[in-house]
Write a protein that holds these residues in place. Structure first.
Motif, PDB file in Angstrom:
ATOM      1  N   TYR A  44      25.512  71.700 -86.531  1.00  0.00           N
ATOM      2  CA  TYR A  44      25.613  73.045 -87.086  1.00  0.00           C
ATOM      3  C   TYR A  44      25.984  72.929 -88.556  1.00  0.00           C
ATOM      4  CZ  TYR A  44      30.594  72.174 -86.160  1.00  0.00           C
ATOM      5  OH  TYR A  44      31.850  71.631 -86.125  1.00  0.00           O
ATOM      6  N   GLU A  45      25.770  74.005 -89.298  1.00  0.00           N
ATOM      7  CA  GLU A  45      25.932  73.977 -90.749  1.00  0.00           C
ATOM      8  C   GLU A  45      27.316  74.462 -91.158  1.00  0.00           C
ATOM      9  OE1 GLU A  45      23.757  75.625 -94.831  1.00  0.00           O
ATOM     10  OE2 GLU A  45      23.177  76.435 -92.871  1.00  0.00           O
ATOM     11  N   VAL A  46      27.873  73.816 -92.169  1.00  0.00           N
ATOM     12  CA  VAL A  46      29.111  74.260 -92.814  1.00  0.00           C
ATOM     13  C   VAL A  46      28.797  74.486 -94.288  1.00  0.00           C
ATOM     14  CG1 VAL A  46      31.517  73.743 -93.349  1.00  0.00           C
ATOM     15  CG2 VAL A  46      30.502  72.900 -91.216  1.00  0.00           C
ATOM     16  N   SER A  47      29.002  75.700 -94.751  1.00  0.00           N
ATOM     17  CA  SER A  47      28.755  76.028 -96.148  1.00  0.00           C
ATOM     18  C   SER A  47      29.894  76.900 -96.658  1.00  0.00           C
ATOM     19  CB  SER A  47      27.410  76.743 -96.308  1.00  0.00           C
ATOM     20  OG  SER A  47      27.401  77.962 -95.573  1.00  0.00           O
ATOM     21  N   TYR A  48      29.746  77.426 -97.850  1.00  0.00           N
ATOM     22  CA  TYR A  48      30.793  78.274 -98.411  1.00  0.00           C
ATOM     23  C   TYR A  48      30.222  79.096 -99.560  1.00  0.00           C
ATOM     24  CZ  TYR A  48      30.966  74.529-101.919  1.00  0.00           C
ATOM     25  OH  TYR A  48      30.636  73.613-102.871  1.00  0.00           O
ATOM     26  N   ASP A  49      30.945  80.159 -99.912  1.00  0.00           N
ATOM     27  CA  ASP A  49      30.702  80.894-101.147  1.00  0.00           C
ATOM     28  C   ASP A  49      32.059  81.201-101.758  1.00  0.00           C
ATOM     29  OD1 ASP A  49      31.707  83.018 -99.651  1.00  0.00           O
ATOM     30  OD2 ASP A  49      29.750  83.968 -99.362  1.00  0.00           O
ATOM     31  N   ILE A  54      31.759  79.165 -94.342  1.00  0.00           N
ATOM     32  CA  ILE A  54      30.815  79.750 -93.389  1.00  0.00           C
ATOM     33  C   ILE A  54      30.417  78.645 -92.414  1.00  0.00           C
ATOM     34  CG2 ILE A  54      28.624  80.941 -93.087  1.00  0.00           C
ATOM     35  CD1 ILE A  54      28.921  81.766 -96.110  1.00  0.00           C
ATOM     36  N   ILE A  55      30.806  78.802 -91.164  1.00  0.00           N
ATOM     37  CA  ILE A  55      30.594  77.773 -90.154  1.00  0.00           C
ATOM     38  C   ILE A  55      29.635  78.285 -89.098  1.00  0.00           C
ATOM     39  CG2 ILE A  55      31.707  76.321 -88.417  1.00  0.00           C
ATOM     40  CD1 ILE A  55      34.249  76.471 -90.091  1.00  0.00           C
ATOM     41  N   ASP A  56      28.524  77.588 -88.944  1.00  0.00           N
ATOM     42  CA  ASP A  56      27.498  77.986 -87.973  1.00  0.00           C
ATOM     43  C   ASP A  56      27.087  79.438 -88.192  1.00  0.00           C
ATOM     44  OD1 ASP A  56      25.753  77.337 -85.916  1.00  0.00           O
ATOM     45  OD2 ASP A  56      27.132  78.003 -84.353  1.00  0.00           O
ATOM     46  N   GLY A  57      26.979  79.825 -89.457  1.00  0.00           N
ATOM     47  CA  GLY A  57      26.531  81.168 -89.806  1.00  0.00           C
ATOM     48  C   GLY A  57      27.607  82.237 -89.759  1.00  0.00           C
ATOM     49  N   GLN A  58      28.838  81.881 -89.492  1.00  0.00           N
ATOM     50  CA  GLN A  58      29.905  82.873 -89.355  1.00  0.00           C
ATOM     51  C   GLN A  58      31.023  82.609 -90.357  1.00  0.00           C
ATOM     52  OE1 GLN A  58      30.931  83.809 -85.087  1.00  0.00           O
ATOM     53  NE2 GLN A  58      29.751  81.942 -84.725  1.00  0.00           N
ATOM     54  N   ARG A  59      31.472  83.672 -91.008  1.00  0.00           N
ATOM     55  CA  ARG A  59      32.643  83.555 -91.871  1.00  0.00           C
ATOM     56  C   ARG A  59      33.891  83.382 -91.004  1.00  0.00           C
ATOM     57  NH1 ARG A  59      31.787  84.681 -97.142  1.00  0.00           N
ATOM     58  NH2 ARG A  59      29.907  85.860 -97.671  1.00  0.00           N
ATOM     59  N   THR A  60      34.790  82.535 -91.459  1.00  0.00           N
ATOM     60  CA  THR A  60      36.039  82.356 -90.718  1.00  0.00           C
ATOM     61  C   THR A  60      37.155  81.946 -91.647  1.00  0.00           C
ATOM     62  OG1 THR A  60      37.141  81.164 -88.909  1.00  0.00           O
ATOM     63  CG2 THR A  60      35.518  79.932 -90.180  1.00  0.00           C
ATOM     64  N   LEU A  61      38.345  82.427 -91.361  1.00  0.00           N
ATOM     65  CA  LEU A  61      39.522  81.861 -91.995  1.00  0.00           C
ATOM     66  C   LEU A  61      39.744  80.463 -91.433  1.00  0.00           C
ATOM     67  CD1 LEU A  61      42.096  84.818 -91.830  1.00  0.00           C
ATOM     68  CD2 LEU A  61      40.751  84.097 -93.813  1.00  0.00           C
ATOM     69  N   LEU A  62      40.305  79.605 -92.232  1.00  0.00           N
ATOM     70  CA  LEU A  62      40.721  78.292 -91.749  1.00  0.00           C
ATOM     71  C   LEU A  62      42.239  78.219 -91.860  1.00  0.00           C
ATOM     72  CD1 LEU A  62      37.960  75.975 -93.263  1.00  0.00           C
ATOM     73  CD2 LEU A  62      38.202  76.760 -90.891  1.00  0.00           C
ATOM     74  N   LEU A  63      42.902  78.251 -90.710  1.00  0.00           N
ATOM     75  CA  LEU A  63      44.353  78.149 -90.614  1.00  0.00           C
ATOM     76  C   LEU A  63      44.655  76.760 -90.068  1.00  0.00           C
ATOM     77  CD1 LEU A  63      45.257  81.650 -89.106  1.00  0.00           C
ATOM     78  CD2 LEU A  63      44.977  80.988 -91.506  1.00  0.00           C
ATOM     79  N   SER A  64      45.199  75.920 -90.911  1.00  0.00           N
ATOM     80  CA  SER A  64      45.254  74.491 -90.615  1.00  0.00           C
ATOM     81  C   SER A  64      46.683  73.961 -90.678  1.00  0.00           C
ATOM     82  CB  SER A  64      44.379  73.748 -91.639  1.00  0.00           C
ATOM     83  OG  SER A  64      44.454  72.351 -91.478  1.00  0.00           O
ATOM     84  N   GLY A  65      46.890  72.839 -90.002  1.00  0.00           N
ATOM     85  CA  GLY A  65      48.165  72.133 -90.070  1.00  0.00           C
ATOM     86  C   GLY A  65      47.914  70.640 -90.141  1.00  0.00           C
ATOM     87  N   ALA A  66      48.691  69.953 -90.969  1.00  0.00           N
ATOM     88  CA  ALA A  66      48.542  68.507 -91.102  1.00  0.00           C
ATOM     89  C   ALA A  66      49.338  67.787 -90.020  1.00  0.00           C
ATOM     90  CB  ALA A  66      48.987  68.044 -92.480  1.00  0.00           C
TER      91      ALA A  66
END
Length: 736
Positions: A44-49, A54-66
């Motif tokens: 699947y595709e990962v892009s951005y603007d 934009i992941i697999d055609g869907q906008r999403t927040l990325l809430l991450s932890g190290a």
């Protein structure tokens, strides 16, 4: 050179069927398990603007932890990831550590045990999480030499992290090998890795090197976005923020980096140093402060946020940088022993879940970073609402809903009027306001912390004590396996940073009877022990987590007899290599200049060198290696003696769910802990302002056997009361 790895130590195929069946994600927060089966099968595709990823055609927040794989035992990974998922996060971030995997140049990579980062990636995917794999290969991370192997400096002409051909050749080799190893797990092949990183925190003027980093990213053709954080960045990468508060970065980002999303790679949780009092303000930030800066970030159009760390774990083995304690980032969402840091964890979890709930509203609106909306402030003197500049709102609207971030940037409690309703705002806080209905409703405020019903008090209960110790002491008179050189050699060039220990030995003639000082030129974050004719004389150390190599002169008192020949032995103990690498500079350990006995220069009298303790060479911390030496059951005779190995066996105690198992080392001084042959890291019962920096040390449950666990301590300085050591259970309870 192609990829070299120990047989069976990595996973080469991504198992799509291994994804756990879990409920669908909230709108605006996409999880790996939300990717359609076809996408996980074919990619699947990962892009951005400029607004979001934009992941697999869907906008999403990325809430991450190290979470760093080598700071956690492999048996704990799946539980940690499940906790992250329940915490409302959808991505885990980790570095890849070059010197962990290639400690010697030309040997096969080591991906055994908790070095198996591909298994780490697979376990994250099973929990439904995406992965940000930060390759570097310089990673900082309060790690030994920032993750770069020491042998790199022995290559002729080497200048690390620069437009230097030897460096670029070695960096490209490792970077390409890791990318090729990760390729089955990239989104383009259906895996969970959606982001990566080249270099790390580069602040020097070397545009050719930055351009080369960008070209390296193009060359490997990973098919996913790459970031470059907290410094210079190539045009084809995403410049990202590191820091405690990225508000100003957000406000300048659109102009400086058009077309790129707002990504915050390190919201700092910091770390513990051996010479600092534990949990001071910089490494134990309050729940209110963390929530406030996160809300400011998303109010200004943030697309990605990462806790550095979400779970810090522990510096197992010798991985910690100069003067960095074994527990890592203990003040973050999970403590270093895995217990929740309450009420911080619960307060921030509520925020994560709400950001996920309103993510679609946020991302279906343009960034409001330059569109503050006015609110009215109650003037407590006049009793009237007036205009204000320190309280304001950022409003996001979609076709179906609307949400606002209502901020108070003042240091006082205030009452404001917004959307025809009054709101009380604590100092330096932000409220999340749901405006979907006719009446605006506050769903969350960063400064309104409710700990009612949350266990926040930590208690310790003794499980085992009064162990059947045995002891064995190192021989400092005769250094078996040593080699000679006229001058003392710098430590890291001898040991290749594969051990903390290097012995130096020579013969001197006493110029006086009584105490005389041995003066040694060395570097910071090192310790020296002095022996005369095998008898311990004194020790000293310098502990400093500096970014730069710094010279130090050490003084060690010893006793000599005038006219008598003495064997002088100096043991250098590295307290960690400086983390930050500077082009053209590197850390040094041991004797780096002259050695004086009183006023007599003894630098060129000839020295025997022997890297490693004999116990390390013989592996006495393992059940088989322990048979190589004669242990003494009269261990009390070694109290306060230096370089003593202590050992006992025990059966695994019963530890309640939700509790951690810790080693209480009160009574010891400084050294290393081994459990069933695994190095659990350095212990040091040092105090700052009357408080132990670290008294308790994690005993990872996955490393325990049901019967006959072998625990070994190497005591460097001399333990005053080894019999005081205990195994304890720790848990959180409701405060009285």
């Amino acid at each position: 050179m192609g990829l070299r790895a120990k047989t069976g130590s990595i996973l080469l195929l991504f198992c799509i069927g291994s994804v756990t069946s879990v409920p669908l994600a909230s709108q605006g927060l996409l999880y790996y398990h939300d990717i359609e089966k076809a996408g996980r099968s074919k990619g699947y595709e990962v892009s951005y603007d400029n607004r979001s990823f934009i992941i697999d055609g869907q906008r999403t927040l990325l809430l991450s932890g190290a979470v760093h794989y080598p700071r956690v035992t492999a048996g704990e990974w799946s539980n940690i990831f499940r906790e992250m998922y329940l915490d409302g996060l959808n991505m885990v971030q980790t570095y890849v550590y070059w010197n962990l995997h290639e400690p010697r140049r030309g040997q096969e990579y080591d991906f055994s045990g908790n070095k198996n980062w591909t298994l780490f990636v697979v376990e994250a995917a099973k929990a439904g999480l995406f992965v940000n794999l930060r390759i570097g290969p310089f990673v900082a991370s309060e790690w030994d030499y920032g993750g770069i192997p020491h042998w790199i400096n022995q290559i002729p002409g080497m200048v690390v992290r620069s437009s230097n051909q030897p460096w670029e050749s070695e960096m490209a080799r490792f970077f390409t090998d890791i990318v090729n190893m990760a390729r089955p797990y990239f989104a383009t092949n259906g895996g969970p890795i959606i982001l990566s990183q080249v270099e790390n925190e580069f602040h020097w003027d070397d545009p050719e090197y930055i351009m080369w980093c960008g070209e390296l990213v193009k060359t490997v053709k990973a098919g996913i976005p790459f970031g470059m954080c907290n410094g210079e960045s190539a045009d084809n990468t995403i410049n990202t923020c590191n820091g405690n508060d990225c508000e100003q970065y957000a406000e300048q980002h659109a102009e400086k980096y058009p077309g790129k999303p707002l990504a915050w790679t390190e919201n700092e949780g910091w770390y513990q140093e051996w010479d600092k009092q534990p949990l001071t303000s910089h490494d134990n930030r309050s729940a209110s402060d963390m929530a406030y800066v996160i809300m400011k970030w998303f109010a200004r159009g943030g697309a990605h946020h990462n806790y550095y760390m979400w779970y810090g774990g522990n510096n197992f083995g010798r991985v910690g940088g100069a003067c960095v304690a074994t527990e890592y980032a203990d003040g973050v969402n999970l403590r270093s022993d895995g217990l929740p840091n309450e009420p911080k964890k619960t307060h921030l979890q509520k925020l994560h879940l709400l950001l996920g709930k309103y993510g679609d509203v946020l991302l279906n609106s343009p960034s409001q970073v330059n569109n503050k909306q006015s609110v009215l402030l109650l003037n407590t003197t006049s009793g009237k609402f007036v205009n204000t500049t320190k309280q304001f709102a950022y409003v996001y609207k979609s076709d179906r809903s609307a949400v606002a971030f209502l901020e108070n940037s003042a240091n006082d409690d205030v009452l404001v009027k917004f959307s025809a309703k009054n709101f009380t705002l604590p100092p330096l806080s932000s409220s999340l306001i749901d405006m979907s209905n006719d009446e605006a409703e506050e769903r969350y405020n960063s400064g309104k912390l409710n700990a009612t019903g949350i266990p926040t008090k930590r208690i310790y209960s003794t499980l085992m004590e009064k162990f059947s110790w045995k002891a064995w002491q190192e021989n400092t008179t005769k250094l078996e396996g040593g080699f000679e050189n006229k001058y003392p050699l710098e430590q890291l060039n001898v040991t290749e940073d594969l051990t903390d220990y290097l012995f130096y030995q020579t013969v001197v003639t006493g110029a006086t009877t009584g105490v005389v000082n041995v003066t040694v030129e060395s570097q910071i974050s090192d310790s020296l022990l002095a022996y005369i004719d095998g008898k311990f004389q004194s020790s000293t150390e310098s502990c400093q987590h500096s970014k730069y190599p710094t010279a130090v002169t050490y003084t060690l008192p010893v006793n000599t007899v005038k006219g008598q020949a003495h064997t002088l032995t100096l043991l250098s103990v590295s307290l960690g290599v400086i983390t930050h690498t500077i082009p053209g500079e590197f850390d040094r350990k041991g004797i780096t200049g002259s050695v004086l006995l009183g006023t007599m220069n003894i630098t060129d009298v000839g020295w025997v060198h022997r890297p490693m303790l004999q116990g390390e060479i013989l592996h006495v911390y393992t059940s088989e290696g322990a048979k190589n030496v004669s242990w003494d059951s009269h261990w009390m005779a070694y109290t306060s003696e230096s370089l003593v190995w202590y050992q006992f066996s025990f059966d695994a105690p019963k530890v309640n769910k939700g509790s951690s198992l810790l080693l209480d080392l009160l009574g010891m001084e400084r050294g290393y802990i081994y459990l069933n042959g695994v190095n659990l890291g350095r212990y040091w019962l040092t105090m700052v302002d009357g408080v132990y920096v670290q008294r308790y040390y994690l005993v990872p449950k996955p490393l325990l056997m049901e019967k006959n666990n072998l625990l070994t301590l190497i005591e460097e300085l001399g333990a005053p009361e080894p019999g005081s050591v205990k195994l304890v259970e720790s848990k959180l309870v409701l405060p009285p």
